[in-house]
Scaffold this motif. Structure first.
Motif, PDB file in Angstrom:
ATOM      1  N   ARG A  80      -8.603  13.791 -13.158  1.00  0.00           N
ATOM      2  CA  ARG A  80      -8.431  12.148 -12.615  1.00  0.00           C
ATOM      3  C   ARG A  80      -8.213  11.278 -13.914  1.00  0.00           C
TER       4      ARG A  80
ATOM      5  N   TRP B  62     -16.654   4.586  -7.446  1.00  0.00           N
ATOM      6  CA  TRP B  62     -16.097   3.797  -6.410  1.00  0.00           C
ATOM      7  C   TRP B  62     -16.324   2.270  -7.034  1.00  0.00           C
TER       8      TRP B  62
ATOM      9  N   ILE C 299     -12.059   5.062  -8.655  1.00  0.00           N
ATOM     10  CA  ILE C 299     -11.316   4.651  -7.443  1.00  0.00           C
ATOM     11  C   ILE C 299     -11.668   3.068  -7.274  1.00  0.00           C
TER      12      ILE C 299
ATOM     13  N   GLN D  64      -7.170   5.272  -9.765  1.00  0.00           N
ATOM     14  CA  GLN D  64      -6.448   5.259  -8.218  1.00  0.00           C
ATOM     15  C   GLN D  64      -6.952   4.201  -7.760  1.00  0.00           C
TER      16      GLN D  64
ATOM     17  N   LEU E 115     -12.232   8.813   1.199  1.00  0.00           N
ATOM     18  CA  LEU E 115     -12.218   8.921  -0.113  1.00  0.00           C
ATOM     19  C   LEU E 115     -13.233  10.114  -0.497  1.00  0.00           C
TER      20      LEU E 115
END
Length: 411
Positions: free
Chosen positions: A134, A261, A282, A306, A319
């Motif tokens: 990612r 996050w 994210i 993301q 998520l």
């Protein structure tokens, strides 16, 4: 203990004279089934199927004679040499190397790999391997049964990469497949295989550097962190002030293999800087404009984010599991939603004591050790009379998940 232990790498090409000589003298040979079927393996030698390397090492240590261990690729690169040389076994080994599976995979793809990250995916490390994919634009994944291309793809939800899947390299059954990551879960893949994952919002860093992987000091990486509003090219919200952001990042400790996050990402300043530490990130925000700004900041600094548009806590349900969480807004309900997902650390802030107390209580009841500090930062105009330009005063709240042994001791 074995009189001599030789580890031979095999990449599908004919064995070298040194390898054949070691095999001729072997009284014990360990390897996978396709290694033990090689015609050079002496018919009278004891044969060990190489499942558990530790178990094989114990048998080799107890063997009286000459032992050979056969392994795919370069056995010194994420291979058996480390396990065989572990102090518990006391084995001294000689190594006959071969081309690593990663080097072969990139050669088949016709791609350089000095700018690639290389990770190993087992069932216990699969999630962390996915987080590296990612976070980076070129990653080679050495897979294993149960942690292969399909499993990688299933955990890549919302992030798209191109997969180059190299199966059974060096054998007659070698197969190279190129497809998008969302299609990989629709197929059954043969072991062993290597996955090269490429793509993202920025092209891979140019080669010719001095350090494998993305080198520090990349042109898009400014020196330092907790950068100022001027370096982002636009104003930052109060919760994104450089001093507060520095404290939040220090408490989060984002690192390679983590998923962060950033809830209430705003301009994306903290999300971008967490990504610069090598973590997958994210960035979540209820404002479409904030999401656009976060994506633009990621492009500007050459990192992968993301970006998810939606209101917490509802948008958090789908998520993937986070390692650390920064909460930029939403109060105790968002804190509770994050506590339910059990990240290692949760960092948030409040403008007043009542909200801070509610957050602290939510974290403590969720089995987190909590500390709270009153954080004040004053920006001064040093070009003039040192007048105060801005002042930020917030309660900085940090929750650290208690480990099971600690919890049991306290009860």
């Amino acid at each position: 203990m074995a009189d001599r232990v030789t580890v031979i790498g095999w990449d599908g090409s004919p064995l070298t004279e040194a390898a054949r000589s070691a095999l001729r003298a072997a009284t014990l040979v360990a390897g996978a089934a396709h290694h033990l079927a090689l015609p050079e393996v002496p018919p009278r030698a004891e044969r060990i199927r190489l499942g558990s390397v530790d178990l094989a090492a114990r048998r080799i240590a107890a063997h009286r004679g000459t032992a050979v261990v056969l392994a795919d690729g370069d056995p010194g690169f994420f291979g058996v040499v480390r396990a065989l040389r572990a102090p518990a076994h006391g084995l001294e080994v000689e190594v006959v190397p071969a081309v690593s599976a990663v080097a072969t995979a990139f050669a088949r793809a016709g791609m350089p790999w000095d700018d690639a990250q290389v990770v190993v995916a087992h069932r216990r490390t699969l999630r962390r391997a996915v987080n590296v994919v990612r976070a980076h634009t070129k990653v080679a994944v050495l897979t294993s049964p149960g942690a292969g291309p399909a499993e990688l793809a299933l955990l890549m939800d919302g992030v798209h990469r191109t997969f180059v899947i190299c199966e059974e390299l060096g054998t007659d059954r070698e197969r190279i497949t190129v497809l998008t990551s969302d299609k990989a879960a629709d197929h059954v893949w043969r072991d062993p295989n290597v996955v090269i994952a490429v793509g993202g919002t920025q092209p891979p860093a140019p080669g010719g550097g001095w350090l494998a992987g993305r080198e520090p000091g990349h042109p898009q990486d400014p020196r330092g962190w907790a950068l100022t509003a001027q370096e982002y090219g636009e104003g930052l919200a109060e919760g994104e002030a450089p001093g507060l952001r520095a404290a939040q990042l220090a408490r989060l400790g984002p690192r390679t293999g983590d998923l962060v996050w950033d809830i209430g990402a705003g301009s994306g300043a903290l999300a971008v800087e967490a990504a610069r530490f090598g973590a997958a990130v994210i960035a979540v925000d209820a404002s479409a404009d904030a999401c656009v700004r976060s994506a633009a900041a990621a492009r500007r600094f050459g990192v992968q984010l993301q970006v998810v548009h939606g209101r917490a806590p509802y948008v958090l349900e789908d998520l993937p599991e986070p390692d650390v969480v920064r909460i930029g807004g939403g109060g105790a309900p968002v804190v509770q939603a994050c506590v339910d997902r059990r990240p290692e650390r949760i960092v948030t802030h409040a403008q007043n004591r009542d909200v801070a107390e509610e957050m602290v209580r939510t974290l403590a009841e969720g089995d987190y050790d909590v500390d709270c500090a009153l954080f004040q930062a004053v920006d001064l105009d040093t070009a003039g009379d040192w007048a105060e330009r801005t002042r930020s005063v917030v309660f900085l709240v940090t929750g650290r998940r208690r480990e099971r042994a600690t919890r049991d001791a306290r009860h």
